[in-house]
Design an enzyme around this catalytic site. Structure first.
Site, PDB file in Angstrom:
ATOM      1  N   ASP A 260      17.584   5.211 -10.705  1.00  0.00           N
ATOM      2  CA  ASP A 260      16.589   6.168 -11.208  1.00  0.00           C
ATOM      3  C   ASP A 260      16.155   7.118 -10.092  1.00  0.00           C
ATOM      4  O   ASP A 260      14.970   7.210  -9.746  1.00  0.00           O
ATOM      5  CB  ASP A 260      15.387   5.402 -11.772  1.00  0.00           C
ATOM      6  CG  ASP A 260      15.797   4.488 -12.909  1.00  0.00           C
ATOM      7  OD1 ASP A 260      16.679   4.871 -13.696  1.00  0.00           O
ATOM      8  OD2 ASP A 260      15.253   3.373 -13.009  1.00  0.00           O
ATOM      9  N   LYS A 282      23.224   1.704 -13.730  1.00  0.00           N
ATOM     10  CA  LYS A 282      22.520   2.169 -14.938  1.00  0.00           C
ATOM     11  C   LYS A 282      21.963   3.560 -14.667  1.00  0.00           C
ATOM     12  O   LYS A 282      21.320   3.781 -13.643  1.00  0.00           O
ATOM     13  CB  LYS A 282      21.400   1.194 -15.296  1.00  0.00           C
ATOM     14  CG  LYS A 282      20.703   1.527 -16.615  1.00  0.00           C
ATOM     15  CD  LYS A 282      19.756   0.435 -17.028  1.00  0.00           C
ATOM     16  CE  LYS A 282      18.411   0.529 -16.363  1.00  0.00           C
ATOM     17  NZ  LYS A 282      17.644   1.743 -16.646  1.00  0.00           N
ATOM     18  N   THR A 283      22.239   4.462 -15.584  1.00  0.00           N
ATOM     19  CA  THR A 283      21.773   5.847 -15.424  1.00  0.00           C
ATOM     20  C   THR A 283      20.785   6.202 -16.539  1.00  0.00           C
ATOM     21  O   THR A 283      20.780   5.569 -17.597  1.00  0.00           O
ATOM     22  CB  THR A 283      22.957   6.830 -15.528  1.00  0.00           C
ATOM     23  OG1 THR A 283      23.615   6.602 -16.784  1.00  0.00           O
ATOM     24  CG2 THR A 283      23.947   6.639 -14.411  1.00  0.00           C
ATOM     25  N   LYS A 317      18.619   4.579 -24.641  1.00  0.00           N
ATOM     26  CA  LYS A 317      17.683   3.979 -25.614  1.00  0.00           C
ATOM     27  C   LYS A 317      17.672   4.798 -26.911  1.00  0.00           C
ATOM     28  O   LYS A 317      16.638   5.242 -27.397  1.00  0.00           O
ATOM     29  CB  LYS A 317      16.279   3.859 -25.049  1.00  0.00           C
ATOM     30  CG  LYS A 317      16.195   2.903 -23.876  1.00  0.00           C
ATOM     31  CD  LYS A 317      14.779   2.489 -23.573  1.00  0.00           C
ATOM     32  CE  LYS A 317      14.689   1.576 -22.377  1.00  0.00           C
ATOM     33  NZ  LYS A 317      15.029   2.200 -21.091  1.00  0.00           N
ATOM     34  N   ASP A 320      17.163   7.109 -32.957  1.00  0.00           N
ATOM     35  CA  ASP A 320      16.966   7.994 -34.113  1.00  0.00           C
ATOM     36  C   ASP A 320      17.876   7.569 -35.270  1.00  0.00           C
ATOM     37  O   ASP A 320      18.563   6.554 -35.193  1.00  0.00           O
ATOM     38  CB  ASP A 320      17.260   9.437 -33.682  1.00  0.00           C
ATOM     39  CG  ASP A 320      16.323  10.417 -34.363  1.00  0.00           C
ATOM     40  OD1 ASP A 320      16.191  10.311 -35.597  1.00  0.00           O
ATOM     41  OD2 ASP A 320      15.747  11.268 -33.684  1.00  0.00           O
ATOM     42  N   SER A 374       9.878  -4.789 -20.938  1.00  0.00           N
ATOM     43  CA  SER A 374       9.158  -5.343 -19.790  1.00  0.00           C
ATOM     44  C   SER A 374       7.784  -4.707 -19.618  1.00  0.00           C
ATOM     45  O   SER A 374       6.992  -5.178 -18.815  1.00  0.00           O
ATOM     46  CB  SER A 374       9.982  -5.093 -18.518  1.00  0.00           C
ATOM     47  OG  SER A 374      10.112  -3.702 -18.294  1.00  0.00           O
ATOM     48  N   GLN A 432       4.701  -1.450 -15.591  1.00  0.00           N
ATOM     49  CA  GLN A 432       5.923  -2.272 -15.430  1.00  0.00           C
ATOM     50  C   GLN A 432       5.541  -3.664 -14.927  1.00  0.00           C
ATOM     51  O   GLN A 432       4.706  -3.797 -14.033  1.00  0.00           O
ATOM     52  CB  GLN A 432       6.884  -1.574 -14.442  1.00  0.00           C
ATOM     53  CG  GLN A 432       8.139  -2.353 -14.108  1.00  0.00           C
ATOM     54  CD  GLN A 432       9.162  -2.403 -15.258  1.00  0.00           C
ATOM     55  OE1 GLN A 432       8.802  -2.816 -16.361  1.00  0.00           O
ATOM     56  NE2 GLN A 432      10.371  -1.996 -15.013  1.00  0.00           N
ATOM     57  N   GLY A 452      15.915  -1.524 -10.028  1.00  0.00           N
ATOM     58  CA  GLY A 452      15.869  -0.086  -9.741  1.00  0.00           C
ATOM     59  C   GLY A 452      15.168   0.152  -8.432  1.00  0.00           C
ATOM     60  O   GLY A 452      15.777   0.107  -7.353  1.00  0.00           O
TER      61      GLY A 452
HETATM   62  O1  S5P Z   1      12.061  -3.081 -21.089  1.00  0.00           O
HETATM   63  C1  S5P Z   1      12.654  -2.380 -20.290  1.00  0.00           C
HETATM   64  C2  S5P Z   1      13.898  -1.815 -20.581  1.00  0.00           C
HETATM   65  C3  S5P Z   1      14.535  -1.062 -19.598  1.00  0.00           C
HETATM   66  S1  S5P Z   1      16.149  -0.558 -19.893  1.00  0.00           S
HETATM   67  N1  S5P Z   1      12.104  -2.154 -19.069  1.00  0.00           N
HETATM   68  C4  S5P Z   1      12.730  -1.395 -18.118  1.00  0.00           C
HETATM   69  O2  S5P Z   1      12.183  -1.263 -17.023  1.00  0.00           O
HETATM   70  N2  S5P Z   1      13.939  -0.793 -18.403  1.00  0.00           N
HETATM   71  C5  S5P Z   1      14.609   0.108 -17.428  1.00  0.00           C
HETATM   72  O3  S5P Z   1      14.953  -0.637 -16.261  1.00  0.00           O
HETATM   73  C6  S5P Z   1      13.727   1.247 -16.952  1.00  0.00           C
HETATM   74  O4  S5P Z   1      13.917   2.402 -17.748  1.00  0.00           O
HETATM   75  C7  S5P Z   1      14.189   1.468 -15.537  1.00  0.00           C
HETATM   76  O5  S5P Z   1      15.282   2.373 -15.534  1.00  0.00           O
HETATM   77  C8  S5P Z   1      14.698   0.122 -15.074  1.00  0.00           C
HETATM   78  C9  S5P Z   1      13.719  -0.657 -14.218  1.00  0.00           C
HETATM   79  O6  S5P Z   1      13.498  -0.026 -13.012  1.00  0.00           O
HETATM   80  P1  S5P Z   1      12.594  -0.696 -11.864  1.00  0.00           P
HETATM   81  O7  S5P Z   1      12.436   0.387 -10.847  1.00  0.00           O
HETATM   82  O8  S5P Z   1      11.293  -1.089 -12.460  1.00  0.00           O
HETATM   83  O9  S5P Z   1      13.383  -1.857 -11.332  1.00  0.00           O
END
Ligand code: S5P
Length: 480
Positions: A260, A282-283, A317, A320, A374, A432, A452
């Site tokens: 990211d 993952k992008t 994700k 639609d 998450s 998060q 990430g």
């Molecule tokens: O529930 C989720 C689903 C995804 S795909 N929670 C998430 O955090 N993600 C993705 O995982 C989110 O969009 C981000 O790209 C990555 C987590 O990044 P980090 O920096 O928190 O490790």
């Protein structure tokens, strides 16, 4: 089978083969089925619509295949839409059976929004007719709609049973006895005996049909987690899931790097550095500023991924309706061309997966369904997660697994992938919630971690990648 029936079946199959309705592919050239699974055998009986005589003959064989005995009969008949309605109609006319119509989708307007609209008495015993059965999903949809409308369904009949689990599933889970005019193996035998296919092709397709039961046993004999990634790869039909399981084994890593970062250039630099230690990158392709966006850089990423043996997961994700998702997947950023797999929400129903299957064409592609999230306060409920699992099971040829917080399914083909991972657990920014690799893999029995900011914000991203890789893979090894 009586000699006259066999000769009629032979004549129909040879005509179907000659008209291209039955086709076989050499290794590496497999067809994509409706479920998204790849197959070297393609049976498309729709071409029988061009030949009324042949259609009548095929319907006659279906009727003979599903006789109840003791003069018992059915009260009515229903074809699985749309392909099998014509056979149900032919049988209805020939044997004076009322025809029940099931719509492919509920009507969006008018008085009735029902899938089955019939004024026959409740409790009428309805025979369900299908042309080809693989996993049985389409027959099940029709059986369920008929039962919801008050019909009794005990029997279904198909022209070809591909012997890939549909008959067993219908019998054990839905109490529906499936009869067939012929099986996939019989089709191969008849074509072989009539010099239409070689021994090698016959053996190859037969082996595929036997090895690719679309229905993974409800309770696998061995607990899924006790199987290692390599063993699970052998039980997995989807090519991307299979590849991911094999890469994890070969490279000893169950770490996905979530790149990211602010620009595609930075992403490319990081991908080359951490590539040897990850199973996928993952992008979020639509996070890059439009004015700086260069599609050619994403194709460079594709090259790095191929050279360093990791997959690309585009975290779109998709959520639609199918039609829009198709455009986002195919036209928007050309995702279908460079991403091995993508994420999708199942909130709008299975049309999302069907759109992705269509957009994938003949490429080896897959999707992960978001089954849990998450982020703090997210609205995903247990019932929703269960609904996602059901959709995944019905589309197990294309769904490689789940984005989730813990193991959800015991089926070895589904890969559980968990984001929100850091070496120190706790709350991150903007809601998060982080878990440790040990908690995710050992206690929650997920398979793969996504990391990430734990990597790209680290002073030394390579060292951080190695630390996450070792922690997650050690936790996986501890479980075996
Ligand atoms: O529930 C989720 C689903 C995804 S795909 N929670 C998430 O955090 N993600 C993705 O995982 C989110 O969009 C981000 O790209 C990555 C987590 O990044 P980090 O920096 O928190 O490790």
């Amino acid at each position: 089978m009586a000699a006259t029936l066999l000769s009629s079946l032979r004549s129909i199959l040879l005509q179907l083969f000659d008209s291209g309705a039955i086709k076989f592919a050499d290794p590496g050239q497999e067809f994509t089925l409706k479920s998204g699974a790849k197959s070297p055998a393609y049976f498309n009986l729709r071409t029988l619509n061009n030949n009324a005589k042949l259609r009548e003959e095929a319907s006659g064989l279906m009727w003979q295949a599903c006789q109840l005995g003791d003069n018992a009969t059915y009260d009515c008949i229903c074809g699985v839409p749309l392909g099998a309605i014509c056979y149900a109609d032919a049988i209805s006319l020939a044997h004076d059976l009322p025809l029940v119509l099931k719509r492919p989708f509920a009507k969006q307007h008018g008085v009735s929004k029902k899938l089955v609209d019939s004024d026959l008495p409740k409790g009428s015993n309805c025979l369900v007719v299908e042309d080809v059965v693989t996993s049985g999903t389409s027959v099940i949809e029709t059986v369920t709609a008929l039962r919801d409308a008050g019909f009794v369904v005990t029997h279904a009949v198909t022209f070809i049973d591909r012997e890939q689990g549909g008959k067993e599933r219908l019998g054990t889970e839905y109490n529906v006895h499936l009869s067939s005019v012929c099986t996939g193996s019989q089709v191969l035998d008849i074509l072989y005996q009539n010099n239409k296919i070689s021994t090698e092709l016959k053996d190859y397709v037969q082996q595929y049909l036997s090895a690719n039961n679309m229905i993974v046993a409800k309770e696998p004999p061995v607990q899924a987690k006790q199987l290692n990634f390599q063993e699970r790869a052998l039980l997995t039909a989807n090519p991307v899931a299979k590849k991911l399981l094999n890469i994890m084994t070969q490279k000893s890593t169950n770490l996905i790097f979530s790149a990211d970062v602010d620009s595609l250039d930075t992403l490319l630099d990081l991908a080359s550095i951490v590539g040897p230690h990850i199973c996928a990158i993952k992008t979020h392709i639509n996070t890059f500023a439009v004015e700086n966006f260069k599609l050619d850089l994403i194709y460079k990423l594709r090259n790095v991924a191929d050279e360093q043996n990791f997959l690309i997961l585009e975290d779109s994700k998709f959520a639609d309706i199918g039609n829009t998702v198709y455009k986002q997947y195919v036209d928007g950023y050309h995702i279908c061309e460079w991403a091995d797999f993508v994420t999708a929400h199942a909130v709008s129903g299975p049309g999302v997966i069907e759109a992705l299957v269509k957009g994938s064409g003949n490429r080896d592609r897959a999707c992960l369904l978001i089954a849990q999230m998450s982020s703090d306060g997210n609205l995903v409920s247990e019932a929703y997660t269960n609904g996602v699992l059901k959709i995944a099971e019905d589309h197990s040829g294309f769904v490689a697994g789940f984005i989730c917080r813990q193991k959800l399914s015991s089926k070895p083909n589904f890969i559980h992938i968990t984001p929100g991972v850091k070496l120190a657990a706790g709350m991150g920014t903007l809601g998060q919630q982080y878990l440790t690799p040990d908690e995710v893999i050992k206690n929650r029995q997920s398979d793969v971690v996504i990391v990430g900011s734990g990597i790209y914000q680290a002073e030394d991203p390579l060292a951080a990648t190695i630390a996450y890789k070792e922690a997650a893979f050690a936790a996986y090894n501890d479980l075996l």
